[in-house]
Structures are given as C-alpha cells and as structure tokens.
Write a protein that holds these residues in place. Structure first.
Motif, PDB file in Angstrom:
ATOM      1  N   GLY A 142     -12.685  -7.744  -3.890  1.00 41.48           N
ATOM      2  CA  GLY A 142     -13.123  -6.425  -4.331  1.00 41.48           C
ATOM      3  C   GLY A 142     -14.548  -6.411  -4.818  1.00 41.48           C
ATOM      4  N   ASP A 143     -15.288  -7.488  -4.542  1.00 40.79           N
ATOM      5  CA  ASP A 143     -16.674  -7.583  -4.987  1.00 40.79           C
ATOM      6  C   ASP A 143     -17.654  -6.972  -3.991  1.00 40.79           C
ATOM      7  N   ILE A 144     -17.226  -6.805  -2.746  1.00 39.68           N
ATOM      8  CA  ILE A 144     -18.086  -6.243  -1.709  1.00 39.68           C
ATOM      9  C   ILE A 144     -17.292  -5.191  -0.939  1.00 39.68           C
ATOM     10  N   PRO A 145     -17.980  -4.252  -0.278  1.00 39.26           N
ATOM     11  CA  PRO A 145     -17.246  -3.247   0.504  1.00 39.26           C
ATOM     12  C   PRO A 145     -16.420  -3.900   1.601  1.00 39.26           C
ATOM     13  N   GLY A 146     -15.248  -3.364   1.830  1.00 38.17           N
ATOM     14  CA  GLY A 146     -14.383  -3.902   2.872  1.00 38.17           C
ATOM     15  C   GLY A 146     -13.073  -3.158   2.906  1.00 38.17           C
ATOM     16  N   GLY A 147     -12.098  -3.752   3.541  1.00 42.26           N
ATOM     17  CA  GLY A 147     -10.788  -3.140   3.620  1.00 42.26           C
ATOM     18  C   GLY A 147     -10.714  -2.041   4.661  1.00 42.26           C
ATOM     19  N   TYR A 148      -9.570  -1.374   4.685  1.00 38.80           N
ATOM     20  CA  TYR A 148      -9.310  -0.317   5.657  1.00 38.80           C
ATOM     21  C   TYR A 148      -8.742   0.907   4.950  1.00 38.80           C
ATOM     22  N   ASP A 149      -9.020   2.060   5.532  1.00 33.69           N
ATOM     23  CA  ASP A 149      -8.414   3.306   5.071  1.00 33.69           C
ATOM     24  C   ASP A 149      -7.102   3.466   5.827  1.00 33.69           C
ATOM     25  N   LEU A 150      -6.001   3.207   5.149  1.00 30.85           N
ATOM     26  CA  LEU A 150      -4.684   3.235   5.780  1.00 30.85           C
ATOM     27  C   LEU A 150      -3.897   4.482   5.391  1.00 30.85           C
ATOM     28  N   THR A 151      -4.630   5.525   5.033  1.00 33.49           N
ATOM     29  CA  THR A 151      -3.995   6.795   4.692  1.00 33.49           C
ATOM     30  C   THR A 151      -3.070   7.239   5.825  1.00 33.49           C
ATOM     31  N   GLY A 152      -1.867   7.592   5.477  1.00 29.86           N
ATOM     32  CA  GLY A 152      -0.893   8.011   6.479  1.00 29.86           C
ATOM     33  C   GLY A 152       0.206   6.995   6.706  1.00 29.86           C
ATOM     34  N   ALA A 153      -0.030   5.736   6.306  1.00 28.84           N
ATOM     35  CA  ALA A 153       1.017   4.719   6.434  1.00 28.84           C
ATOM     36  C   ALA A 153       2.138   5.012   5.441  1.00 28.84           C
ATOM     37  N   LYS A 154       3.366   4.876   5.877  1.00 28.84           N
ATOM     38  CA  LYS A 154       4.526   5.156   5.032  1.00 28.84           C
ATOM     39  C   LYS A 154       5.185   3.894   4.490  1.00 28.84           C
ATOM     40  N   LYS A 155       4.944   2.777   5.164  1.00 24.49           N
ATOM     41  CA  LYS A 155       5.583   1.534   4.736  1.00 24.49           C
ATOM     42  C   LYS A 155       4.872   0.342   5.352  1.00 24.49           C
ATOM     43  N   LEU A 156       5.093  -0.816   4.761  1.00 21.55           N
ATOM     44  CA  LEU A 156       4.692  -2.083   5.361  1.00 21.55           C
ATOM     45  C   LEU A 156       5.966  -2.878   5.604  1.00 21.55           C
ATOM     46  N   THR A 157       6.125  -3.379   6.807  1.00 19.88           N
ATOM     47  CA  THR A 157       7.297  -4.186   7.130  1.00 19.88           C
ATOM     48  C   THR A 157       6.860  -5.566   7.604  1.00 19.88           C
ATOM     49  N   PHE A 158       7.710  -6.554   7.390  1.00 22.68           N
ATOM     50  CA  PHE A 158       7.432  -7.901   7.877  1.00 22.68           C
ATOM     51  C   PHE A 158       8.747  -8.661   7.980  1.00 22.68           C
ATOM     52  N   TRP A 159       8.696  -9.770   8.692  1.00 22.18           N
ATOM     53  CA  TRP A 159       9.857 -10.640   8.850  1.00 22.18           C
ATOM     54  C   TRP A 159       9.583 -11.964   8.160  1.00 22.18           C
ATOM     55  N   ILE A 203       8.166  -2.657   2.315  1.00 22.56           N
ATOM     56  CA  ILE A 203       7.503  -2.185   1.096  1.00 22.56           C
ATOM     57  C   ILE A 203       7.220  -0.698   1.280  1.00 22.56           C
ATOM     58  N   ASP A 204       7.794   0.121   0.431  1.00 20.98           N
ATOM     59  CA  ASP A 204       7.640   1.573   0.523  1.00 20.98           C
ATOM     60  C   ASP A 204       6.244   1.981   0.056  1.00 20.98           C
ATOM     61  N   LEU A 205       5.547   2.777   0.861  1.00 20.02           N
ATOM     62  CA  LEU A 205       4.190   3.211   0.529  1.00 20.02           C
ATOM     63  C   LEU A 205       4.085   4.724   0.340  1.00 20.02           C
ATOM     64  N   LEU A 234       6.459 -16.364   8.027  1.00 14.49           N
ATOM     65  CA  LEU A 234       6.215 -14.924   8.105  1.00 14.49           C
ATOM     66  C   LEU A 234       5.833 -14.551   9.533  1.00 14.49           C
ATOM     67  N   ASP A 235       6.176 -13.333   9.921  1.00 15.98           N
ATOM     68  CA  ASP A 235       5.797 -12.872  11.255  1.00 15.98           C
ATOM     69  C   ASP A 235       5.836 -11.345  11.294  1.00 15.98           C
ATOM     70  N   ASP A 236       5.099 -10.784  12.240  1.00 15.33           N
ATOM     71  CA  ASP A 236       5.107  -9.340  12.509  1.00 15.33           C
ATOM     72  C   ASP A 236       4.912  -8.517  11.235  1.00 15.33           C
ATOM     73  N   ILE A 237       3.802  -8.773  10.556  1.00 16.78           N
ATOM     74  CA  ILE A 237       3.450  -8.033   9.340  1.00 16.78           C
ATOM     75  C   ILE A 237       2.658  -6.801   9.760  1.00 16.78           C
ATOM     76  N   ARG A 238       3.133  -5.614   9.413  1.00 15.52           N
ATOM     77  CA  ARG A 238       2.429  -4.429   9.900  1.00 15.52           C
ATOM     78  C   ARG A 238       2.673  -3.195   9.034  1.00 15.52           C
ATOM     79  N   PHE A 239       1.662  -2.331   9.012  1.00 12.36           N
ATOM     80  CA  PHE A 239       1.770  -1.017   8.383  1.00 12.36           C
ATOM     81  C   PHE A 239       2.268  -0.026   9.428  1.00 12.36           C
ATOM     82  N   GLU A 240       3.156   0.857   8.996  1.00 16.89           N
ATOM     83  CA  GLU A 240       3.702   1.859   9.918  1.00 16.89           C
ATOM     84  C   GLU A 240       3.624   3.245   9.277  1.00 16.89           C
TER      85      GLU A 240
END
Length: 240
Positions: A142-159, A203-205, A234-240
């Motif tokens: 969090g010291d430099i600009p970065g990341g993604y705008d994930l507005t609209g994602a409802k959950k993160l799922t992973f196995w 993970i509910d978002l 871990l596998d198939d980590i994704r925002f939906e």
C-alpha cells in the motif's frame, strides 16, 4: 555622494517590497491559490505560495470490465497464465517459514498446475504464525499506487486441500492492507480445517468497497494448530 547612494539603495528596497506585496495580494485573490507562511521580499521569493493540487490517484487502472457486468477476474488459474493477477510476495509473521510454489503439478484442481504452500514449525522470527499476501504490484504493502478496481464482484472463490487432512488455516482474506495507497476494504473467512480432497471456499463481497484492491488474496496459519507444520494446495482463485 555616499548619502545619495544610501538613499538610492533604500529606495530600491522599498520598491522591491511594494512589488512583492502587490504580487502576494494578486495571488491571494486568484481562485484555487492560497498564501501561507511568511513572505521574504528581500530574498526575491514568496514562501508558501502554492496551487491546489489534485490528490494522488489511488488506482490508475481502468475497471477490468469497464461499464459491463463484472465477469471472472482470476488471481490464479495456472502458472504463467495470462489471465492470472497478483503475486504471492507478501510474507508475514515467521516469514522464513512459509514458501509458495506456483508451479506445483501434484493433483491440481484444474489445468496443469496449482499452488503448493509449505509452512514449517521453526518459528524463525518467534512469531509462531505466518501469512502470505498476493499483491499488486509485487511486494506492494500500500506504499505505491497499484491494485485493481474490482467494483461489481460479489464473491471470491477458490479451491483448497491439505496434504494429509486436518491442517487448519486461521483465515483466508482479501484486502485489508493499509498505507497511503492501501486497500479500500477487506473481507475474511473464519478458520478452515482442510481435508485431503479439494473443497471450495467462498468469501462474500456483497456491500464491500472494492475500488482499490492491492491485496488480492491472503492466507495465514499458526504453529499452535499446526505443531508439525503444514502443507496445503490452492487452485482456481478468482473474483466473480
């Protein structure tokens, strides 16, 4: 003659002071400008005359899906996949004791590879726990600009699955990194006890501010619940 020179020099100083004062008055009346601190007319500069600056942009990337409905935004699918985002670079706690392997080919949930996480019981930094953040860009707390705008994602799922079963992960998490350019929100699971078989975790978002997410994924575990260490996948980590 000396007296004339002194009067002339004094007159020049008075003119300079009046000129600088007029400049300051003019600038103070301009929209979007302010005058602070003291004025040093004889130095020929005005200290503290600044324009209103736009605050730093926290996220310079456009939304992955623009104005369209949010789709699938992957943290990990396969090693080197073009649609994977974030890097597992943020080690915490006993940071020498946790090691990710993104190229593991042992029973992936899908595709060719999965992520193998190895946690030893050495307590190298005496913290008795260890964690790992997937960050953007790499090693960004969090010291430099970065990341993604994930507005609209409802959950993160992973196995996830354990090497033997019984491994306990204290929490899985997204966001939560502070700092000038830190995450806009966070969400976390409760403790998860693993089995040798793949299980899906969500993970509910809903209702979260996902406008800046530098910490796309995180996991942590402790020595008290994993006295001999732990290995999990871990596998198939994704925002939906």
């Amino acid at each position: 003659m000396r007296l004339v020179k002194e009067h002339f020099s004094r007159a020049k100083q008075i003119v300079l002071v009046l000129t600088m004062t007029a400049c300051v008055v003019f600038l103070s009346q301009q929209p979007g400008r302010c005058v602070t601190d003291e004025i040093h007319p004889l130095a020929g500069t005005a200290i503290g005359i600044t324009s209103n600056e736009t605050p730093p942009v926290k996220n310079i990337r456009p939304r992955p899906f623009g104005n369209k409905p949010f789709g699938i935004f992957s943290v990990y699918t396969d090693y080197g996949a073009h649609d994977s985002h974030y890097t597992p670079s943020g080690k915490m706690g006993d940071y020498w004791d946790i090691t990710p392997d993104e190229q593991c080919t042992t029973r992936p949930h899908s595709g060719v590879t999965c992520i193998k996480i190895t946690y030893t019981n050495r307590a190298s930094q005496k913290a008795r726990w260890a964690g790992l953040y997937w960050q953007d860009p790499k090693s960004n707390w969090g010291d430099i600009p970065g990341g993604y705008d994930l507005t609209g994602a409802k959950k993160l799922t992973f196995w996830v699955r354990g090497e033997h079963g019984g491994e306990r992960i204290d929490q899985f998490k997204i966001g939560g990194m502070s700092g000038k350019y830190g995450d806009s929100d966070w969400a976390v699971t409760t403790a998860v006890v693993l089995t040798p078989e793949w299980q899906q975790v969500t993970i509910d978002l809903e209702g979260k501010d996902l406008s800046v997410i530098c910490g796309g994924f995180c996991c942590s575990l402790n020595l008290d619940w994993n006295r001999t260490g732990a290995t999990f996948y871990l596998d198939d980590i994704r925002f939906e």
